[in-house]
Design a protein around this motif. Structure first.
Motif, PDB file in Angstrom:
ATOM      1  N   THR A 312      25.027  16.949 -19.125  1.00 51.55           N
ATOM      2  CA  THR A 312      26.008  17.771 -19.686  1.00 51.55           C
ATOM      3  C   THR A 312      25.922  17.745 -21.372  1.00 51.55           C
ATOM      4  N   LEU A 313      24.828  17.036 -21.894  1.00 50.27           N
ATOM      5  CA  LEU A 313      24.399  16.793 -23.228  1.00 50.27           C
ATOM      6  C   LEU A 313      25.737  16.297 -23.947  1.00 50.27           C
TER       7      LEU A 313
ATOM      8  N   GLN C 290      31.066  28.555  -9.977  1.00 51.76           N
ATOM      9  CA  GLN C 290      30.646  27.424 -10.504  1.00 51.76           C
ATOM     10  C   GLN C 290      30.408  27.135 -11.851  1.00 51.76           C
ATOM     11  N   ASN C 291      30.036  28.302 -12.657  1.00 52.30           N
ATOM     12  CA  ASN C 291      29.808  28.428 -14.095  1.00 52.30           C
ATOM     13  C   ASN C 291      31.258  27.524 -14.716  1.00 52.30           C
ATOM     14  N   LEU C 292      32.386  27.954 -14.132  1.00 49.62           N
ATOM     15  CA  LEU C 292      33.794  27.597 -14.531  1.00 49.62           C
ATOM     16  C   LEU C 292      33.721  26.217 -14.501  1.00 49.62           C
ATOM     17  N   VAL C 293      33.573  25.661 -13.279  1.00 48.67           N
ATOM     18  CA  VAL C 293      33.717  24.309 -12.989  1.00 48.67           C
ATOM     19  C   VAL C 293      32.769  23.443 -14.025  1.00 48.67           C
ATOM     20  N   SER C 294      31.477  23.926 -14.120  1.00 43.76           N
ATOM     21  CA  SER C 294      30.427  23.413 -15.090  1.00 43.76           C
ATOM     22  C   SER C 294      31.056  23.349 -16.633  1.00 43.76           C
ATOM     23  N   THR C 295      31.749  24.250 -16.806  1.00 41.82           N
ATOM     24  CA  THR C 295      32.258  24.574 -18.191  1.00 41.82           C
ATOM     25  C   THR C 295      33.315  23.425 -18.385  1.00 41.82           C
ATOM     26  N   SER C 298      31.253  20.336 -19.098  1.00 43.25           N
ATOM     27  CA  SER C 298      30.429  20.091 -20.176  1.00 43.25           C
ATOM     28  C   SER C 298      31.159  20.535 -21.465  1.00 43.25           C
ATOM     29  N   ARG C 299      31.998  21.495 -21.490  1.00 41.58           N
ATOM     30  CA  ARG C 299      32.578  21.847 -22.692  1.00 41.58           C
ATOM     31  C   ARG C 299      33.732  20.843 -22.988  1.00 41.58           C
ATOM     32  N   ASP C 300      34.714  20.777 -21.682  1.00 40.50           N
ATOM     33  CA  ASP C 300      35.971  19.928 -22.223  1.00 40.50           C
ATOM     34  C   ASP C 300      35.844  18.675 -21.705  1.00 40.50           C
ATOM     35  N   ASN C 301      34.426  18.250 -21.490  1.00 41.95           N
ATOM     36  CA  ASN C 301      34.380  16.844 -21.254  1.00 41.95           C
ATOM     37  C   ASN C 301      35.351  16.262 -20.179  1.00 41.95           C
ATOM     38  N   MET C 302      35.522  16.875 -19.121  1.00 42.35           N
ATOM     39  CA  MET C 302      36.307  16.644 -17.891  1.00 42.35           C
ATOM     40  C   MET C 302      35.591  15.877 -17.127  1.00 42.35           C
TER      41      MET C 302
END
Lengths: 707, 342, 324
Positions: A312-313, C290-295, C298-302
């Motif tokens: 996730t970088l 899937q993209n939602l969970v991935s986000t 990756s974005r929210d560092n959960m």
């Protein structure tokens, strides 16, 4: 006695055995001539016979290796060797490790927590440390293990400890007797040493999949790959330790009529003990770093959070994992060192730590002379009171009680069994994994945003003006021209022996079918080594001359030597974008440490008398460095180059993940893609051949300097 | 004459791959350098023979590279001889099996080394008892014996120290005590004092003389220091390039050097300290010195000087009861003054 | 030596003693506190060992399935981080139960499913896998016709880098993915050179940097991918895929085939009768899910589990369908 005999005069001088006077070699001129001829020829014949092999294509060897893999997979269940020997070993290893995990780190269903919770584990670890190494180490270890919990990495950390210890334990069982045997039997040594060379030069990625083939994925495989990597330093250092027991002592003992068994047990082993413990220390460090990479074959441990953070970088999360690994390295290093110092408190003291890491491909083990302040004694200036042996044993015995209580408590209360989250605890919350990670993310991102235009520009300049021309010369020369050039260089620098080795290695590389990729890798390796040496000389001279500089820089060097490369790949990508230069940067980060330390060591090793004499003749600091210290540290510089080179080579595979291409990428791809298994293995072999070749040339060149 | 304690018969050591094959070939007549250039072999010890009498202090003396340290190691086969015999206690050591050789090393011959060769991880007392331990003596008996040795060499009070806590001289006393502990028939010293500073060296030399008086061992003593050789040796063997140049008593070596090499070597020795009256006396012509004092021929010149100078006219020199010559002031002064002039 | 050995022995003996004693010490922590929710099914489910392949979309599948299995079925879920091929090996040898997002792999299908019969197909995940060449959004906007591979040569100069020399650079991907890009460049006569990035991280960082600094970039990429929720990359059209057009890797000149992503389970696990088998087989969702969970990750560092929980809590209907 006033009439002591005058020294013998010329007339009485005895004849010394006849020695050939050294001939002048003009190495520099020969090399220059070689380069001129090479470039001239290249202009005529470039781009012919470069043996380029497109990425997706394979050679007969590669498909043969694939078929071999298939046949092993196919016969896995029916072949008795695979089923009973390998299968038995891996089942035993898996069993032991799973049992230890269930005891210390992992919940075994249906129990929600491991048999012993964190409090009990910490108490046990602290108690063992106290028994082996003393109170200072115990405090350090307890702080570190507590931080693992705060980071939210408790289970991964204990898993890593388990894997490391099981691996080191097996290493000692195999490596110690082997080292002793090698020290006492020249023939065994001659056979085993090259094997150790291979084990250390072979990139670990290259043997991850083959190992997984034999041992299956999981803990057993993790231990197996760790063994391959961690045994060599132990064996080498043990051999070295036993061999370097003073000849005087051996002779005196023989004159007393010792049998060779008595000699070993009563003289050699006790006198080599300190060195052997340094070997165990090095083995532990190597095991730790390899156990991290073993996450790729599902080895338990701190490698896992680091590898998944890479997906996730998440720079911050990778950093926290990396930090935990560094802390663990510091903790294990200090503990084994303290244990060895304690063991040797009476019997003399050597200020040495061994230079570890991949590819210490030396017959001689190089021991790094620590500056006095950096050794344990340094900061113990006034002698501290030590407990007497009996007192210590009593204290250790007494401490069993609180340890047991802690163990029982950790089995009773969930909060003492499961490390809670520290996100809401004042102060410590800043150290809790997610918070720390997000801080690091913010810092790194804003730093990257601020400088990435500049760094990318820098990359462009180095690549266009430096890397590309050199690569054009090396990789577009016909293979036969390049092979001849390498042979000539080997001959000029080291004589006929490295030339022979070079010829063999060239044959191996040709055999792998990856000549052109190997030449690209060679180019990057040379450029990286050059940059490593430039940085190492600048930093090393500073460190060698000033204690304060040393104190500031050394911890960073230690950290970069220990932290898994996965941690800094993403920042490096962000700064420089994918490309060969980024691969070089990744190698730099890792290799500069060792080279700098060796240079600093060499500068510090220049005799104080010489420095004083030079100062009294009025030299400027610059003259002191350039005319006295660097020339006199020449040997250390050669050694630093050799080690720098091998460290750079060990990063070729990691470089493949950030755009280094060539051999490194093929190894990575071979690890991932089924059809490229054979090609990846061949690329690993080619890297090994490159490493052996460069090492031998450097080593023989160094030997000439020393003589 | 009694049976010698140690006999060395035409001992050779040639270093190199085919040393055995060279024995008996004319190549051995070549000089060291010629042989090395020709075949790559180096002669360490060349055809050395000598006897050592029981209780004698036999000194082997030579400069570094002369082969003396090799020689002493050939005797107990710390280095294997190329050819020749070493007879000790009636056995030819060069022909012994390994276990038999170990027995010899454990019981018959002990050695003291230049760099001590102590074990840093053992206390003084355990270093001294080490030889006894390896030959399997019980703990009590070896401790007692070691303690005796500690007292003998004057290390009482230091038993529990580790070697590195002692000075060089004291460490060598430990080495000495370790050698004596086994109660060997022959003691060998390989330049034991050359690593020590001059004052300590003199103390240790006196210590060896004292011990020799007390325990009366046969000793083979290697040194490059002529003074030391003259001081300690009953007889001296001078080596050069692996070969024997001269064997003789100290006064013989000084008074009658075998060749220019030895002459040059001993030229600066204070002769009055070494030469005996035998070397300076003139033939007794008859009655001229009748009634003058009688001195023994083995008296050292320096010790005789006062008596001779105090007497007017010559003094008679006797071997036992028989007068063999006379010396006068001039004979004495020639020796003493020649020294000051040089 | 003796002293050290003795101390070591002492330590070992005492440690063993402590451990031994601890075994009799307690067990006060109730085993029953472990699984929550599905009361009686806990014992029936047992272990569920999910392979986790190294990309984030996969992690989303794995942890959503794992979270549901753990909380609703009471399974003991373990995750193993593995490359694809190694996961197949694991299923064959019985150390792995399931792979929850599989991209094709005809050779492995033949080896393990058709021939070996150690692995079984567990149905589609509902996600459509797309592989192709992408450019950052700003380029698609500024040069609309770049989205057709026929026009790429016109822009080749834009894509020149120090890595690709006098040709345009086509950045390739994670070594795990099979690509035909070298052959495509040759057969479509493109004035481009394939440069290997080496990892997914390398690709994503390159896109980020390209969009931020408005530098040109053409790279191999794929969907579903969490990065699409950060940046809508634009796909460059290659000549359309037809059945069998990729048969010969040497002459290949068409786009990558669309993948219907599926799940795999080991034959042993399929026969075990665990309720988790049904869950894995029925699991289906969309690319957006899937993209939602991935986000979240990756974005929210959960953490993967937190992200899974958030999605599961928000989509009870879909989850219920998997458990029927």
């Amino acid at each position: 006695m006033s009439t002591a005999i005058a020294p013998p005069r010329a007339g009485v001088k005895e004849e010394q055995p006849y020695v050939d006077p050294t001939k002048k070699r003009y190495t520099g001129r020969k090399l220059l001539g070689l380069v001129v001829v090479w470039v001239a020829l290249w202009l005529v014949v470039k781009n012919r016979d470069t043996l380029e092999l497109p990425f997706a294509q394979t050679t007969g060897l590669h498909t043969w290796l694939n078929d071999f893999r298939d046949s092993i997979e196919g016969s896995g269940q029916s072949n008795w060797f695979m089923k009973y020997v390998i299968g038995g070993i891996s089942a035993a290893l898996n069993g032991i490790i799973t049992a230890l995990q269930g005891l210390l780190s992992t919940a075994v269903f249906p129990r929600p927590v491991p048999e012993i919770g964190w409090l009990g584990v910490m108490a046990l670890i602290g108690w063992v440390t106290y028994a082996l190494a003393g109170i200072r180490s115990t405090i350090l270890v307890l702080v570190c293990t507590f931080l693992f919990g705060v980071f939210g990495l408790w289970q991964f950390s204990i898993d890593l400890l388990i894997i490391t210890f099981v691996a080191v334990f097996i290493c000692v069982i195999i490596g110690l007797p082997l080292g002793i045997l090698m020290a006492r039997n020249q023939r065994v040594s001659a056979v085993v040493t090259p094997v150790l060379d291979l084990m250390q030069t072979m990139p670990s990625f290259a043997y991850l999949t083959p190992m997984a083939l034999f041992f299956g994925i999981g803990p057993a495989c993790a231990v197996a790959v760790t063994l391959v990597y961690a045994i060599p330093p132990l064996v080498r250092i043990t051999e070295h330790g036993i061999k370097s027991v003073s000849a005087n002592t051996i002779e005196a003992s023989r004159s007393l009529g010792l049998t060779s068994r008595q000699l070993l047990r009563q003289v050699q082993l006790p006198m080599a003990r300190r060195t052997i413990i340094v070997g165990v220390n090095q083995c532990t460090m190597a095991a730790l770093s390899m156990a991290t990479i073993a996450a790729l074959v599902n080895g338990p441990g701190l490698g896992k959070p680091v590898v998944s953070a890479l997906q996730t970088l998440n720079i911050g999360a990778a950093f926290v994992g990396g930090l935990a690994i560094v802390l663990m390295a510091i903790m294990l290093d200090r503990t084994t060192t303290a244990a060895s110092e304690r063991a040797e408190r009476r019997g003399g003291h050597t200020d040495v730590a061994s230079v570890g890491g991949p590819g210490v491909v030396k017959n001689i083990v190089w021991l790094e002379r620590l500056p006095r302040w950096a050794s344990e004694e340094g900061y113990e200036s006034p002698p501290r009171k030590h407990l007497s042996n009996a007192g210590r044993r009593f204290a250790i015995g007494l401490l069993v009680v609180p340890v047991l209580i802690a163990v029982v408590l950790s089995r009773t209360y969930l909060s003492l069994a499961q490390f809670g989250s520290f996100e809401n605890v004042p102060v410590l919350s800043f150290l809790s994994g997610p918070k720390l990670a997000s801080v690091v993310n913010t810092v790194v991102r804003s730093f990257v945003d601020a400088v990435d235009t500049f760094t990318n520009g820098f990359k462009e300049v180095v690549t266009v003006w430096f890397l590309n021309p050199l690569q054009a010369l090396i990789a577009t020369s016909p293979w036969w021209l390049m092979a001849l050039v390498l042979l000539a260089i080997a001959y000029f620098l080291g004589g006929w022996r490295p030339t022979l080795v070079t010829a063999v290695c060239e044959a191996v590389i040709l055999g792998t079918g990856l000549w052109n990729d190997a030449m690209v890798t060679l180019t990057m390796t040379l450029v990286a080594t050059l940059l490593v040496m430039i940085i190492a000389v600048v930093l090393g001279v500073g460190m060698g001359r000033s204690r304060r500089v040393d104190v500031i820089i050394r911890p960073f060097l230690d950290a970069f030597q220990t932290i898994p490369a996965f941690v800094y790949l993403v920042p490096a990508l962000a700064l420089f974008g994918p490309g060969r230069f980024t691969a070089i940067v990744a190698a730099l980060v890792y290799a500069v440490s060792i080279a700098t330390k060796l240079v600093a060591d060499g500068i510090r090793g220049v005799s104080p008398t010489t420095v004083e004499a030079a100062r009294s003749s009025g030299v400027t600091p610059w003259q002191m460095i350039s005319k006295v210290q660097l020339p006199m540290a020449r040997e250390a510089l050669v050694l630093a180059t050799n080690q720098g080179l091998l460290y750079v080579l060990s990063m070729v595979v990691i470089g493949g993940m950030v755009g280094g291409g060539s051999l490194g990428y093929i190894v990575v791809a071979g690890f991932s893609q089924r059809e490229l298994f054979g090609k990846g293995l061949a690329a690993g072999l080619a890297i090994t051949a490159l490493g052996v070749m460069l090492d031998r040339i450097a080593r023989h060149a160094a030997a000439r300097y020393e003589s | 004459m009694t049976e010698p304690a140690l006999q060395v018969k035409s001992l050779w050591k040639i270093f190199g791959p085919n040393a055995e094959k060279l024995i008996g070939t004319p190549d051995l007549q070549l000089s060291r350098k010629e042989l090395q250039t020709k075949s790559g072999h180096v002669i360490g010890v060349r055809d050395v023979s000598f006897d050592v009498a029981p209780g004698e202090v036999f000194v082997v003396m030579g400069l570094s590279g002369s082969g003396k340290s090799t020689l002493v190691r050939l005797i107990t086969r710390l280095i294997e001889p190329t050819s020749g015999e070493v007879i000790l206690d009636g056995q030819d050591i060069t022909k012994l099996s390994d276990p038999a050789l170990r027995e010899i090393r454990r019981n018959k011959v002990s050695m003291v080394f230049q760099h001590f060769g102590l074990l840093p991880h053992r206390k003084v007392i355990d270093n001294i008892a080490f030889g006894l331990e390896v030959r399997g003596e019980g703990k009590d008996s070896r401790r007692n014996r070691a303690q005796e040795m500690v007292d003998l060499v004057g290390l009482s009070g230091y038993e529990r120290n580790f070697p590195e806590q002692l000075s060089g001289g004291m460490q060598q006393r430990v080495g000495l005590a370790r050698a004596l502990a086994a109660d060997p028939a022959v003691l060998m010293f390989d330049e034991p004092f050359s690593a020590l500073d001059p004052l300590i060296r003199r103390d240790m030399q006196n210590e060896v003389i004292r011990l020799h008086h007390e325990v009366g061992k046969t000793m083979v003593f290697i040194t490059h220091d002529l003074q030391e050789a003259l001081k300690l040796g009953d007889r001296i063997l001078i080596m050069r390039d692996g070969a024997v140049i001269q064997i003789g008593r100290p006064d013989e070596v000084v008074g009658a050097p075998a060749d220019e090499y030895v002459r040059d070597f001993v030229s600066e020795v204070p002769k009055s300290h070494v030469l005996t009256l035998r070397w300076v006396m003139r033939e007794a012509t008859g009655t001229e010195a009748a009634g003058s004092p009688v001195l023994q021929a083995s008296t050292i010149v320096r010790d005789a000087a006062r008596a001779v100078l105090a007497t007017h006219g010559p003094v008679r020199v006797a071997e036992g009861d028989r007068v063999v010559g006379i010396v006068d002031d001039e004979d004495i002064l020639r020796v003493v003054v020649a020294e000051d002039a040089s | 030596m003796a002293r050290g050995t003795r101390r070591l022995t002492l330590a070992c003996v005492a440690a063993a003693l402590a451990l031994g004693l601890s075994a009799c010490g307690g067990g006060t922590i109730q085993n029953a506190t472990a699984p929550t929710g599905g009361s009686g099914t806990a014992a029936a489910c047992g272990d569920l060992r999910i392979a986790v392949n190294p990309w984030t979309g996969y992690v989303s599948n794995a942890h959503v399935i794992g979270y549901v299995a753990k909380t609703k079925l009471g399974c003991n879920v373990t995750y193993s981080d593995l490359k694809e091929e190694v996961s197949w090996q694991g299923m064959a040898s019985g150390t792995i139960d399931t792979v929850v997002e599989n991209w094709g792999h005809n050779d492995l299908i033949k080896k393990y499913i058709t021939d070996g019969k150690t692995v079984e197909d567990a149905g589609p995940t509902g996600n459509d896998g797309i592989i192709g060449w992408y450019v950052p959004p700003w380029m698609a906007e500024k040069y609309p016709d770049i989205l057709d591979s026929a026009n790429l040569n016109k822009y080749a100069d834009l894509f020149k880098t120090s890595e690709s020399g006098d040709k345009g650079q086509l950045l390739d991907g994670d070594p795990s993915y099979v690509t035909n890009d070298e052959a495509l460049v040759t057969n479509l006569k493109l004035n481009f050179k394939v440069v290997v990035g080496g990892s997914e991280a390398a690709l994503i960082e390159s896109f980020r940097s390209a969009e931020k600094n408005k530098t040109p970039l053409l790279a191999y990429f794929y969907e579903p991918q969490w990065f699409f929720s950060e940046m809508k990359l634009a796909r460059v059209k290659l000549p359309a895929y037809t059945d069998g057009c990729d048969a010969d890797p040497k002459t290949i000149a068409c786009d990558y085939p669309p993948y219907k992503l599926n799940k795999l389970i080991s034959a042993k696990f399929a026969a075990s009768g665990s309720p988790a088998v049904g869950l894995v087989k029925k699991f289906q969702w969309t690319n957006d899910d899937q993209n939602l969970v991935s986000t979240y990750m990756s974005r929210d560092n959960m953490t993967p589990d937190d992200a899974a929980k958030k999605w599961v809590d928000a989509n009870p209907d879909k989850v219920a369908a998997w458990l029927k």
